[in-house]
Scaffold this active site. Structure first.
Site, short mmCIF file in Angstrom:
data_model
loop_
_atom_site.label_atom_id
_atom_site.label_comp_id
_atom_site.label_asym_id
_atom_site.label_seq_id
_atom_site.Cartn_x
_atom_site.Cartn_y
_atom_site.Cartn_z
N CYS A 2 0.83 -1.19 0.00
CA CYS A 2 0.00 0.00 0.00
C CYS A 2 0.87 1.25 0.00
O CYS A 2 2.08 1.18 -0.15
CB CYS A 2 -0.90 0.01 1.24
SG CYS A 2 -1.83 -1.51 1.49
N ARG A 50 -4.93 1.67 -0.31
CA ARG A 50 -4.94 0.21 -0.12
C ARG A 50 -4.79 -0.57 -1.41
O ARG A 50 -5.50 -0.33 -2.39
CB ARG A 50 -6.24 -0.21 0.56
CG ARG A 50 -6.28 -1.69 0.93
CD ARG A 50 -7.61 -2.10 1.52
NE ARG A 50 -7.56 -3.45 2.05
CZ ARG A 50 -8.62 -4.16 2.41
NH1 ARG A 50 -9.83 -3.62 2.32
NH2 ARG A 50 -8.50 -5.40 2.86
N ALA A 52 -5.31 -4.38 -1.82
CA ALA A 52 -5.81 -5.49 -1.02
C ALA A 52 -5.19 -6.81 -1.48
O ALA A 52 -5.36 -7.21 -2.63
CB ALA A 52 -7.34 -5.55 -1.12
N ASN A 81 2.46 -0.69 5.15
CA ASN A 81 2.77 -1.03 3.77
C ASN A 81 3.66 -2.26 3.80
O ASN A 81 4.76 -2.22 4.35
CB ASN A 81 3.49 0.14 3.09
CG ASN A 81 4.10 -0.24 1.75
OD1 ASN A 81 3.58 -1.10 1.05
ND2 ASN A 81 5.20 0.41 1.39
N GLU A 83 4.00 -6.85 3.88
CA GLU A 83 3.42 -8.14 4.25
C GLU A 83 4.25 -8.76 5.37
O GLU A 83 5.48 -8.73 5.33
CB GLU A 83 3.41 -9.12 3.07
CG GLU A 83 2.67 -8.64 1.83
CD GLU A 83 1.16 -8.61 1.98
OE1 GLU A 83 0.65 -9.10 3.01
OE2 GLU A 83 0.50 -8.08 1.06
#
Length: 625
Positions: A2, A50, A52, A81, A83
Site C-alpha cells: 500500500c 490500499r 488489497a 505497507n 506483508e
C-alpha cells in the site's frame, strides 16, 4: 502492499486537506481504496491507500484501530505497507496468549504483537514492511522498516511537525520544499552512486530523509523528541561447522519455506522469470509447492536482437513446468514514450536502464491482472552471484595460504571466468586497510578528474564526496557490504517503485532473514566452489532444474540494450537537453555541448550521458506522470 502517509504535530496545525494531498500523490500504490483518520486533538493524522492482498474485506481496511483486551478506549492506530509472511504462526502464538482477532489480516497481527512484545515485536516478523503506529494513550508514534529496506519510509521534520510517507512526492504535496541535494548529485554523476553508504538516511533532496533499513523510529510531538535506532544487523563472520549434505538440505528447506510463506495471498500470485538460476529456482519451487494461489503465470522481458536476451533460457523453464508465459519486447521507442512516467515514479536517479526494463515487466503483470509477483532479487548479493566476487574469495584464500592448492582459479578459468587476479589483489589480501585507503583515493581522483564538471560545482560539492570501501578481509565482508550497506538497497528501491507504479506487489524469497542469516553463517566455500558461484543454490537445485539452467556459466544480470536505446534520435535529443540544463545550472562546463554523445552499456563505469539525463530530471521533477 500500500501507500502510507501521516502528519504528527504538537497541535492542530495541519488538517485532513493536507493529508488528502499526500494520499492523492500515492494513489497508484493503492488502487483498491483509501482511508483517513485523525485523533480528537488533531495531533495525529494517518492516511492509507490500499492494495488489497490478504483479507479483502472492509474490516481489514486501514487505518486499523486496536483496543487492548479488557479496556474500552481505542489505543493503537496503524497504517502499514508490506506483508508479514509468518502472520499465521504469530497469530496462533498470540491467540495462545489470550488475544482475539476480528479480521484475517496480517495488519491486526502487527498491532497485537506490538501490544504483547512492544518494540521487540520486530524480532518476530518475517516480512517486508514500513508501518507507523500511533499510541493514543502515550501520545507517541512508533514506526519501523524491515530488515533489508524492501519497503520505503520517508520523513521530514519541520518546526516540531513530522510528515512521513511511502514516497517523497507525498511530502512535496504536503508542502515540503523541493530542493535537490547537490552533494548526492555530484557523487551520482562522478561514480554512479544512487545512495550514501556512510549516511543511509540521506536522499537526493534536502529536507527529506529516509528511515534506514532495520531501523525503528519514536516521535513524541509534545516535546519534538525524535529517536531512531537500529534493531537488527547481519553477522559478517561465518560461525557454522556443517557438512555439505546437511547444509544443502537446510538451505533447500529455508528457501522452500520462504516461498511457501510468500505464496500466502487472497489474490493470484505470479512470478518474474528471466531464465537465470535465481528466478528459475523460484518458479520451480512455486510450481512444486502446489499452492492454489500460484496462478502459473510468469512475466519476462525480451530484447529482440540483443546478445544478452534471455528469452530462450526462460522458455526452457516454461516448457519444463507448463507455465503460462507473457513477454514484453522492450525497444528504444518504449523508453522514450514512457520516460516521464518512469521518472515520476523513480523520484531519484536510476543507475541504468535495467530499472526501466523491470518497470515494463510489472506493467505487463498489470495488463494480465496478476497482483503479486515473486522475484529473485537478493540472491546475487548473498550467494556471491556476480563474477566480481571471485577476486574477493581468491584474496581470502591467498591470505589463508590456500589459494594454490584449492585450484579455485584453475577451476574458474575452465568455467570461462576471466576475472583478473594480480599483484594488486595480493597486496589487498596482505594489507587490507591500506588497500581500502587506496581505493577511496582512487575514487576521489576519478571524481575530480571528470572533465565535464564545472569547476565551481566540483569545488563546492567535492568537499563531502564519499566513497565507502567494503570490508576487504574476505568474501563474507564484501557480501555484507553489498547486502546491507551499498548495492542491494538500490535494487530494492527499483523493485518498490516499479511494482507500485502499476499497483503490483513484489515479494523476494531470497530475502527471508532466516535464510540470509543461515547463508552468512556458512564458510565462503558454500558460496563459491570449484569455480562456480552460488554453489549451494546450484547443489540444492541440480536435481530439480534442467542442467542448462542449474549450471549456466554466463552471468547476464538482467541487462537491457541500453547503448542501443540511447542511440534513438528522441533519446539523443533528451540527452542534449539534459546537458544544456546542467550547463545552465553550472554543474557541467559549456564545452560538453559540443562533445559527441557517448551511449554506453547499462553497467559501464563511464555511463555519463545516462547520468546526465537522470541528474537533469532530478533538478526539475515533474509533479505528474
Amino acid at each position: 502492499m500500500c501507500g502510507i502517509a501521516g502528519i504528527i504535530q504538537p497541535g492542530p496545525l495541519h488538517g485532513k486537506e493536507q493529508l488528502h494531498k499526500m494520499t492523492n500523490a500515492l494513489a497508484h500504490r493503492g488502487p483498491d481504496g483509501d482511508g483517513f483518520w485523525q485523533n480528537s486533538s488533531g495531533t495525529a493524522l494517518l492516511g492509507h491507500c490500499r492494495l488489497a492482498i490478504i483479507d479483502l474485506s472492509e474490516a481489514a481496511a486501514q487505518p486499523l484501530h486496536y483496543t487492548i483486551p479488557g479496556e474500552t478506549a481505542q489505543r493503537y492506530s496503524i497504517i502499514y505497507n508490506g506483508e508479514i509472511y509468518n502472520y499465521l504462526e504469530l497469530k496462533q502464538e498470540l491467540q495462545n496468549q489470550g488475544y482475539h482477532f476480528h479480521t484475517e489480516s496480517d495488519t491486526e497481527v502487527i498491532l497485537a504483537a506490538y501490544d504483547h512484545w512492544d518494540d521487540e515485536c520486530l524480532y518476530h516478523f518475517d516480512g517486508m514492511f514500513a508501518f507507523a503506529i500511533w499510541d493514543e494513550k502515550e501520545q507517541e508514534l512508533f514506526a519501523a522498516r524491515d530488515r533489508f529496506g524492501e519497503k520505503p519510509f520517508f520523513y521530514s521534520l519541520d518546526k516540531g511537525t513530522l510528515f512521513f510517507a511511502s514516497e517523497m512526492k507525498a511530502l512535496w504535496a504536503a508542502g515540503v520544499p523541493y530542493v535537490p541535494n547537490l552533494k548526492m548529485l555530484f557523487n551520482y554523476i562522478t561514480i554512479g552512486y544512487v545512495d550514501n553508504p556512510e549516511r543511509p538516511e540521506e536522499t537526493f533532496f534536502e529536507h527529506i530523509v529516509q528511515l534506514p533499513p532495520a531501523s525503528r523510529l519514536y516521535f513524541t510531538p509534545s516535546t519534538g523528541e525524535l529517536i531512531i535506532d537500529k534493531y537488527w544487523d547481519l553477522p559478517m563472520s561465518s560461525t557454522l561447522s556443517i557438512g555439505d549434505e546437511e547444509a544443502i538440505d537446510h538451505f533447500h528447506h529455508l528457501l522452500s519455506q520462504s516461498i511457501d510463506r510468500r505464496l500466502r495471498s487472497d489474490v493470484p500470485v505470479g512470478t518474474s522469470l528471466s531464465g537465470g538460476l535465481d528466478s528459475s529456482s523460484i518458479a520451480m519451487l512455486m510450481y512444486k509447492s502446489g499452492k492454489r494461489s500460484f496462478s502459473q503465470h510468469c512475466f519476462t522481458a525480451s530484447f529482440p536482437g540483443f546478445e544478452k536476451d534471455e528469452l530462450g533460457y526462460s522458455r526452457i523453464i516454461v516448457k519444463e513446468f507448463g507455465l503460462q508465459q507473457h513477454t514484453v519486447a522492450i525497444t528504444g521507442d518504449d523508453l522514450v514514450h514512457h520516460w516521464q512516467k518512469f521518472l515520476y515514479h523513480q523520484e531519484e536517479p536510476a543507475s541504468s536502464a535495467s530499472a526501466f526494463a523491470q518497470f515494463s515487466v510489472f506493467e505487463l503483470a498489470k495488463q494480465h491482472q496478476i497482483t503479486v509477483l515473486l522475484d529473485g532479487q537478493g540472491a546475487d548479493e548473498t550467494l556471491a552471484g556476480y563474477h566480481k566476487y571471485y577476486k574477493w574469495y581468491w584474496q581470502e584464500l591467498f591470505h589463508q595460504r590456500k589459494l594454490i592448492r584449492s585450484k579455485e582459479i584453475v577451476a574458474a578459468r575452465e568455467a570461462g571466468v576471466q576475472e583478473s587476479f594480480g599483484w594488486k589483489n595480493i597486496m589487498a589480501s596482505l594489507l587490507p586497510d591500506l588497500a581500502s585507503v587506496i581505493l577511496e583515493k582512487q575514487y576521489l581522483f576519478h571524481a575530480l578528474g571528470q572533465q565535464d564538471l564545472h569547476k565551481d560545482f566540483v569545488r563546492l560539492q567535492s568537499k563531502e564526496a564519499y566513497y565507502c570501501s567494503p570490508e576487504l578481509r574476505g568474501l563474507n565482508g564484501i557480501l555484507y557490504f553489498n547486502t546491507c550497506v551499498h548495492g542491494l538497497n538500490e535494487l530494492l528501491r527499483y523493485a518498490d517503485r516499479n511494482s507500485m507504479a502499476h499497483g503490483r506487489e513484489v515479494r523476494l524469497p531470497f530475502l527471508s532473514h532466516e535464510l540470509v542469516e543461515f547463508i552468512f553463517s556458512l564458510p565462503p566455500n558454500f558460496k563459491i566452489r570449484q569455480g562456480w558461484t552460488k554453489w549451494i543454490l546450484r547443489q540444492a537445485m541440480k536435481d530439480h532444474l534442467p542442467a542448462t539452467i542449474a549450471w549456466r556459466k554466463d552471468k547476464t544480470g538482467f541487462e537491457p540494450p541500453q547503448k542501443q536505446w540511447m542511440q534513438h534520435p528522441a533519446m539523443q535529443e533528451m540527452i542534449k537537453d539534459a546537458r544544456e540544463k546542467l550547463v545552465k545550472e553550472k554543474i557541467l562546463n559549456a564545452s560538453v555541448l559540443t562533445k559527441p554523445l557517448e551511449p554506453a552499456e547499462a553497467y559501464s563505469k563511464n555511463n555519463y550521458d545516462w547520468r546526465y539525463l537522470n541528474a537533469a530530471a532530478c533538478l526539475n521533477y515533474k509533479s505528474e506522470a
